[in-house]
Design a protein around this motif. Structure first.
Motif, PDB file in Angstrom:
ATOM      1  N   ARG A 212      58.868 -63.564 -40.404  1.00  0.00           N
ATOM      2  CA  ARG A 212      57.586 -63.771 -41.070  1.00  0.00           C
ATOM      3  C   ARG A 212      56.847 -64.993 -40.533  1.00  0.00           C
ATOM      4  NH1 ARG A 212      59.540 -63.988 -45.766  1.00  0.00           N
ATOM      5  NH2 ARG A 212      59.322 -61.780 -46.272  1.00  0.00           N
ATOM      6  N   SER A 213      57.582 -66.044 -40.154  1.00  0.00           N
ATOM      7  CA  SER A 213      56.945 -67.316 -39.796  1.00  0.00           C
ATOM      8  C   SER A 213      56.815 -67.539 -38.297  1.00  0.00           C
ATOM      9  CB  SER A 213      57.752 -68.481 -40.390  1.00  0.00           C
ATOM     10  OG  SER A 213      59.055 -68.548 -39.810  1.00  0.00           O
ATOM     11  N   SER A 214      57.473 -66.720 -37.481  1.00  0.00           N
ATOM     12  CA  SER A 214      57.529 -66.964 -36.038  1.00  0.00           C
ATOM     13  C   SER A 214      56.513 -66.123 -35.281  1.00  0.00           C
ATOM     14  CB  SER A 214      58.937 -66.662 -35.517  1.00  0.00           C
ATOM     15  OG  SER A 214      59.186 -65.264 -35.570  1.00  0.00           O
ATOM     16  N   ARG A 215      56.550 -66.222 -33.970  1.00  0.00           N
ATOM     17  CA  ARG A 215      55.660 -65.439 -33.104  1.00  0.00           C
ATOM     18  C   ARG A 215      55.957 -63.951 -33.171  1.00  0.00           C
ATOM     19  NH1 ARG A 215      59.852 -67.299 -30.150  1.00  0.00           N
ATOM     20  NH2 ARG A 215      60.755 -65.980 -28.500  1.00  0.00           N
ATOM     21  N   PHE A 216      57.069 -63.571 -33.798  1.00  0.00           N
ATOM     22  CA  PHE A 216      57.432 -62.166 -33.934  1.00  0.00           C
ATOM     23  C   PHE A 216      56.722 -61.490 -35.099  1.00  0.00           C
ATOM     24  CE2 PHE A 216      61.069 -64.072 -31.724  1.00  0.00           C
ATOM     25  CZ  PHE A 216      61.226 -63.193 -30.675  1.00  0.00           C
ATOM     26  N   ALA A 217      56.000 -62.260 -35.907  1.00  0.00           N
ATOM     27  CA  ALA A 217      55.396 -61.711 -37.131  1.00  0.00           C
ATOM     28  C   ALA A 217      54.485 -60.520 -36.847  1.00  0.00           C
ATOM     29  CB  ALA A 217      54.623 -62.807 -37.864  1.00  0.00           C
ATOM     30  N   GLU A 218      53.702 -60.589 -35.768  1.00  0.00           N
ATOM     31  CA  GLU A 218      52.770 -59.504 -35.465  1.00  0.00           C
ATOM     32  C   GLU A 218      53.459 -58.264 -34.905  1.00  0.00           C
ATOM     33  OE1 GLU A 218      49.684 -60.923 -32.942  1.00  0.00           O
ATOM     34  OE2 GLU A 218      48.932 -62.382 -34.399  1.00  0.00           O
TER      35      GLU A 218
ATOM     36  N   GLY B 181      60.122 -48.295 -35.012  1.00  0.00           N
ATOM     37  CA  GLY B 181      59.831 -47.400 -36.127  1.00  0.00           C
ATOM     38  C   GLY B 181      60.918 -47.255 -37.158  1.00  0.00           C
ATOM     39  N   GLU B 182      62.053 -47.908 -36.960  1.00  0.00           N
ATOM     40  CA  GLU B 182      63.179 -47.764 -37.885  1.00  0.00           C
ATOM     41  C   GLU B 182      63.132 -48.840 -38.960  1.00  0.00           C
ATOM     42  OE1 GLU B 182      67.587 -48.913 -37.070  1.00  0.00           O
ATOM     43  OE2 GLU B 182      67.404 -46.807 -36.522  1.00  0.00           O
ATOM     44  N   VAL B 183      63.392 -48.451 -40.219  1.00  0.00           N
ATOM     45  CA  VAL B 183      63.433 -49.402 -41.323  1.00  0.00           C
ATOM     46  C   VAL B 183      64.779 -50.123 -41.315  1.00  0.00           C
ATOM     47  CG1 VAL B 183      63.319 -49.705 -43.823  1.00  0.00           C
ATOM     48  CG2 VAL B 183      61.901 -47.962 -42.701  1.00  0.00           C
ATOM     49  N   VAL B 184      64.734 -51.446 -41.319  1.00  0.00           N
ATOM     50  CA  VAL B 184      65.959 -52.242 -41.286  1.00  0.00           C
ATOM     51  C   VAL B 184      65.956 -53.229 -42.447  1.00  0.00           C
ATOM     52  CG1 VAL B 184      67.357 -53.879 -39.952  1.00  0.00           C
ATOM     53  CG2 VAL B 184      66.087 -52.061 -38.771  1.00  0.00           C
TER      54      VAL B 184
ATOM     55  N   ILE C 227      65.740 -66.426 -21.016  1.00  0.00           N
ATOM     56  CA  ILE C 227      64.369 -65.977 -21.181  1.00  0.00           C
ATOM     57  C   ILE C 227      64.244 -65.181 -22.478  1.00  0.00           C
ATOM     58  CG2 ILE C 227      62.443 -64.729 -20.140  1.00  0.00           C
ATOM     59  CD1 ILE C 227      63.413 -67.018 -18.407  1.00  0.00           C
ATOM     60  N   PRO C 228      63.645 -65.756 -23.527  1.00  0.00           N
ATOM     61  CA  PRO C 228      63.448 -65.002 -24.772  1.00  0.00           C
ATOM     62  C   PRO C 228      62.332 -63.971 -24.625  1.00  0.00           C
ATOM     63  CG  PRO C 228      62.435 -67.160 -24.951  1.00  0.00           C
ATOM     64  CD  PRO C 228      63.140 -67.132 -23.620  1.00  0.00           C
ATOM     65  N   GLU C 229      62.028 -63.267 -25.700  1.00  0.00           N
ATOM     66  CA  GLU C 229      61.024 -62.210 -25.663  1.00  0.00           C
ATOM     67  C   GLU C 229      59.718 -62.687 -26.314  1.00  0.00           C
ATOM     68  OE1 GLU C 229      65.152 -61.268 -26.882  1.00  0.00           O
ATOM     69  OE2 GLU C 229      63.450 -62.171 -27.940  1.00  0.00           O
ATOM     70  N   CYS C 230      58.671 -61.876 -26.142  1.00  0.00           N
ATOM     71  CA  CYS C 230      57.398 -62.093 -26.847  1.00  0.00           C
ATOM     72  C   CYS C 230      56.788 -63.454 -26.481  1.00  0.00           C
ATOM     73  CB  CYS C 230      57.638 -62.002 -28.359  1.00  0.00           C
ATOM     74  SG  CYS C 230      56.167 -61.741 -29.348  1.00  0.00           S
ATOM     75  N   LEU C 231      56.388 -63.604 -25.220  1.00  0.00           N
ATOM     76  CA  LEU C 231      56.001 -64.905 -24.697  1.00  0.00           C
ATOM     77  C   LEU C 231      54.509 -65.069 -24.398  1.00  0.00           C
ATOM     78  CD1 LEU C 231      58.914 -65.474 -22.144  1.00  0.00           C
ATOM     79  CD2 LEU C 231      58.777 -66.187 -24.541  1.00  0.00           C
ATOM     80  N   SER C 232      53.718 -64.030 -24.519  1.00  0.00           N
ATOM     81  CA  SER C 232      52.314 -64.099 -24.130  1.00  0.00           C
ATOM     82  C   SER C 232      51.581 -65.249 -24.819  1.00  0.00           C
ATOM     83  CB  SER C 232      51.625 -62.774 -24.462  1.00  0.00           C
ATOM     84  OG  SER C 232      50.262 -62.818 -24.108  1.00  0.00           O
ATOM     85  N   SER C 233      50.929 -66.095 -24.014  1.00  0.00           N
ATOM     86  CA  SER C 233      50.104 -67.229 -24.471  1.00  0.00           C
ATOM     87  C   SER C 233      50.897 -68.341 -25.140  1.00  0.00           C
ATOM     88  CB  SER C 233      48.989 -66.746 -25.417  1.00  0.00           C
ATOM     89  OG  SER C 233      48.134 -65.830 -24.756  1.00  0.00           O
ATOM     90  N   CYS C 234      52.225 -68.321 -25.041  1.00  0.00           N
ATOM     91  CA  CYS C 234      53.041 -69.363 -25.669  1.00  0.00           C
ATOM     92  C   CYS C 234      53.057 -70.647 -24.845  1.00  0.00           C
ATOM     93  CB  CYS C 234      54.486 -68.874 -25.835  1.00  0.00           C
ATOM     94  SG  CYS C 234      54.721 -67.681 -27.162  1.00  0.00           S
TER      95      CYS C 234
ATOM     96  N   ASN D  47      57.417 -52.578 -34.359  1.00  0.00           N
ATOM     97  CA  ASN D  47      56.350 -51.696 -33.877  1.00  0.00           C
ATOM     98  C   ASN D  47      56.448 -51.356 -32.393  1.00  0.00           C
ATOM     99  OD1 ASN D  47      55.400 -53.924 -32.424  1.00  0.00           O
ATOM    100  ND2 ASN D  47      53.790 -54.414 -33.894  1.00  0.00           N
ATOM    101  N   GLY D  48      57.455 -51.920 -31.691  1.00  0.00           N
ATOM    102  CA  GLY D  48      57.647 -51.588 -30.287  1.00  0.00           C
ATOM    103  C   GLY D  48      56.626 -52.208 -29.352  1.00  0.00           C
ATOM    104  N   GLY D  49      56.007 -53.290 -29.784  1.00  0.00           N
ATOM    105  CA  GLY D  49      54.915 -53.860 -28.998  1.00  0.00           C
ATOM    106  C   GLY D  49      55.293 -54.931 -27.997  1.00  0.00           C
ATOM    107  N   ILE D  50      56.550 -55.286 -27.896  1.00  0.00           N
ATOM    108  CA  ILE D  50      56.955 -56.346 -26.968  1.00  0.00           C
ATOM    109  C   ILE D  50      57.268 -55.738 -25.610  1.00  0.00           C
ATOM    110  CG2 ILE D  50      58.633 -58.169 -26.512  1.00  0.00           C
ATOM    111  CD1 ILE D  50      59.025 -58.465 -29.496  1.00  0.00           C
TER     112      ILE D  50
END
Length: 346
Positions: free
Chosen positions: A322-328, A308-311, A52-59, A287-290
């Motif tokens: 940048r190109s995936s569902r994780f962009a937001e 909040g940490e710069v990586v 089960i991956p993360e960030c799945l809403s509306s996928c 941003n901790g939104g998942i």
């Protein structure tokens, strides 16, 4: 069919620990969703752990080798009513079960009956789950088809955000065709998130034709380096290793046949990164939104993102995010010193 139907009567009959569970504790959202799946679907599911991956809403998600549908019904809740989950399995309907028999009770140990019966279980509980989840219309469907030929099942190009698979690609004779088809049906920026068995070397003909080793998911294991070359040929980004666990063989006879070859159960992520997304290394802030991963997101074995940490990330990871569902979920900016970055998502 013969191995799972006759030789394995209880879990202790297994010669290996191929069916290991996913690494780490399950997020609360996943645990809660699993509790809402019909008990018969769960009882008749014989997969390995959870993928089960993360960030799945509306996928839109495609599950290769969906069996009784447990993962599909779990994912149905995580994608929400606006999302969609398709399960595809090579087995057909109840008619393929053994003549004159019906599926055993849920308490029966291990895969006692043909998996075609599981597909019937998956289909018959669609209405139950949609009512349980409070959905006005089904967001789940189950299809008959082969993962090497998804087009024959009517699956169109660029129609899914995510393809998942749980320890079934090792049973496909043509692994390249499976990855090629997954790449085809994924949207740009889409992901293939899957677990499978990998070998430390290419397997001999003796191993590949051994019926017990085939039944234990070892004889069809891909040499791990071949996964990287096939993924590149197909068009995926380099594989990102999420987790890996060694497989032990507690049988002297089988160990003698295998020789010095070693096996691991591993989970990988592959991304369909559009060419224009690659623009050099960068710096990212999560941003901790998942949901379920608010404080940190363990993306793979090399990258864990704290809120909040710069990586600093390499060009490949920057392009993936940048190109995936994780962009937001990330603030992504160019400018990291490429020479300071170590390793990459491989």
């Amino acid at each position: 069919q013969d191995y799972y139907g006759k030789e394995l009567q209880k879990s202790e009959d297994l010669k290996t620990n191929v069916c290991v569970t996913s690494a780490g504790p399950l997020p609360k959202a996943v645990r809660d969703a699993l509790e809402h799946v019909h008990e018969e679907v769960v009882a008749r599911y014989y997969g390995c752990g959870l993928v089960i991956p993360e960030c799945l809403s509306s996928c839109r998600i495609l599950d290769l080798g969906s069996g009784s549908g447990r993962d599909c019904y779990l994912l149905s809740q995580l994608v929400g009513e606006q999302g969609h989950v398709t399960g595809i399995d090579m087995t057909e309907g109840q008619v393929q079960c053994r003549a004159g028999t019906s599926p055993p009770p849920p308490s029966s140990p291990l895969p006692f009956f043909l998996s075609s019966c599981q597909v019937e279980v998956a289909k018959k509980h669609i209405a139950y789950h949609m009512d349980k989840f409070g959905y006005q219309k089904p967001n789940v469907e189950f299809l008959h088809g082969y993962m090497e030929k998804l087009g024959d099942a009517g699956l169109a190009d660029e129609s899914y955000d995510i393809v998942i698979s749980n320890c079934v690609i090792n049973l496909a004779p043509d692994k390249r065709a499976v990855l090629q088809e997954a790449f085809r049906v994924l949207k740009p920026g889409g992901e293939m998130y899957f677990s499978d068995i990998y070998a430390s070397q290419r397997l001999s003909e003796t191993v590949r034709k051994h019926r017990v080793l085939w039944g234990e998911c070892l004889a069809g294991a891909l040499y791990w380096k071949d996964l990287y070359s096939i993924a590149e040929e197909v068009g995926f980004s380099p594989p990102c290793l999420v987790s890996a666990s060694p497989i032990t063989v507690g049988d002297k006879e089988l160990e003698g046949i295998i020789g010095d070859c070693r096996f691991v159960s591993a989970t990988f992520r592959l991304f369909k990164v559009p060419g224009g997304s690659r623009a050099g290394p960068g710096q990212v802030i999560y941003n901790g939104g998942i949901v379920g991963h608010e404080r940190e997101l363990v993306f793979d074995a090399n990258f864990t993102f704290e809120e909040g940490e710069v990586v600093d990330v390499d060009a490949e990871m920057a392009a993936i995010l940048r190109s995936s569902r994780f962009a937001e979920e990330f603030l992504i900016q160019a400018g990291a010193d490429a020479t300071a970055l170590q390793g990459n998502c491989c």
